[in-house]
Write an enzyme that holds these catalytic residues in place. Structure first.
Site: not given
Length: 397
Positions: A95, A135
């Site tokens: 990310y 997730e």
């Protein structure tokens, strides 16, 4: 949490993102993959080449800027993306790489000033944390489920069956001969592989095409053929992966599943979009056989109609009402059972429970948009319509 000023700045950038979104995301992917070439092992480079991926990301970035003060509006898209990320094996450390490239591309294309970049950095941080937490939960649930596993697991092709000239089914069982994780009809698995001669590790997601079988999974793959040379993996699977071959497989994921109701169901598919619908049909026939079910399918002709004999079997048993459309009806031996042309809901509307049913759609994007338009013209509400788009795009409206 974002400050009121950060929210205001992000929302004020929405018009610019609507106008320049694809330029920003196109540049984003260039920056991301140039600085982090290892990510080519995760991203589908075919979608990069076609431009579909940057278009989908542009829409997602715009939606975030528009609804940053009411993120509940986009939670459905967040869930869809998180499920796909889980099958790809996206990790928290990815990310920051994505965020840095996104901010650099916004700065390069729009040059909006430090305040805007700072606000977007905060906004991206909030969104990234939402994905990371969801997730993490998906990974944990999959690993702890009976028959589940972490990351990928080796499966062996125990059977390979040609369904049509272009669609072949692969029957997969764990190489360790252990149990497999259950799944909901409509979900998919990802194959992680690196064919000889391919420039990168490749990941492709394929719908599970049958009702759950505790011995293993079935996927049914269309062999892609076009002038752009796409179909690297589908051609590999068809031509090179034989019985006895092995692949690395993700846990099943996906949010396109049957609702837990007893309302009538209308499954509508085109071409290889039949794969998740076949799983839904077989599941309905075995688990809730009394539930009114209609199966609407469009394809070229009888020769290209995958799972036709199974549909006939279920129809003869009274478990489904079939409505089949062949573009080339003359090539069909079932003249009295089929309609001519592409899917036309108006032609069968008298046989469908329009006001009560749940409608599930899957197939080529143009076909799905046309069917969605027809359903809306017949006053079918959006909350009755569920759909899966193969590839990065999502919207039908």
């Amino acid at each position: 949490m974002l400050t009121d000023n950060e929210i205001k700045i992000i929302k004020s950038s929405a018009p610019a993102l609507a106008e320049y979104g694809e330029q920003i995301t196109g540049r984003f992917y260039q920056i991301l993959l140039e600085k982090n070439p290892e990510l080519k092992n995760i991203f589908n480079m075919t979608n990069q080449k076609s431009g579909n991926q940057k278009q989908a990301l542009a829409m997602a970035v715009y939606a975030f800027s528009k609804y940053v003060d009411n993120l509940s509006v986009i939670l459905g898209d967040v869930e869809r993306i998180a499920q796909k990320h889980a099958s790809l094996g996206i990790k928290p450390e990815h990310y920051p790489l994505v965020g840095a490239a996104l901010l650099e591309s916004i700065k390069e294309i729009l040059n909006p000033g430090d305040d805007v970049i700072s606000a977007w950095a905060s906004g991206y941080g909030v969104l990234a944390n939402v994905f990371i937490e969801r997730e993490k939960q998906l990974y944990q649930e999959s690993a702890e489920k009976e028959g589940g596993w972490s990351e990928t697991r080796e499966f062996t092709v125990v059977k390979k069956r040609q369904e049509t000239p272009l669609i072949t089914s692969f029957y997969l069982q764990p190489s360790d001969q252990g149990k497999v994780s259950t799944y909901q009809a409509g979900q998919y698995i990802a194959l992680h592989l690196h064919p000889e001669g391919a420039p990168n590790h490749q990941i492709r997601q394929y719908s599970l095409s049958g009702a759950f079988d505790q011995s293993g999974y079935r996927i049914s793959v269309k062999k892609e053929q076009n002038e752009q040379g796409d179909g690297l993996i589908s051609n590999y699977l068809h031509e090179k992966l034989e019985q006895g071959g092995t692949v690395q497989v993700s846990n099943p994921y996906g949010e396109f599943v049957l609702q837990e109701t007893l309302r009538p169901v209308v499954l509508i598919s085109g071409g290889v979009g039949i794969t998740p619908m076949q799983a839904m049909l077989e599941t309905l026939a075995t688990q809730t056989p009394s539930r009114e079910t209609h199966f609407v399918h469009g394809t070229l002709n009888e020769l290209h109609h995958a799972f036709m004999h199974k549909l006939d079997e279920l129809a003869d048993a009274g478990k489904v009402q079939a409505h089949i459309f062949y573009q080339d009806k003359e090539a069909s031996s079932q003249q009295d059972k089929t309609h001519q042309g592409i899917i036309n809901i108006d032609a069968i509307k008298g046989e469908l429970p329009l006001t009560e049913a749940e409608f599930y759609l899957c197939g080529p994007l143009a076909m799905m948009k046309a069917v969605y338009k027809q359903l809306k013209a017949l006053q079918v509400n959006d909350d009755q319509i569920f759909y899966e788009v193969f590839g990065p795009s999502k919207t039908l409206a």
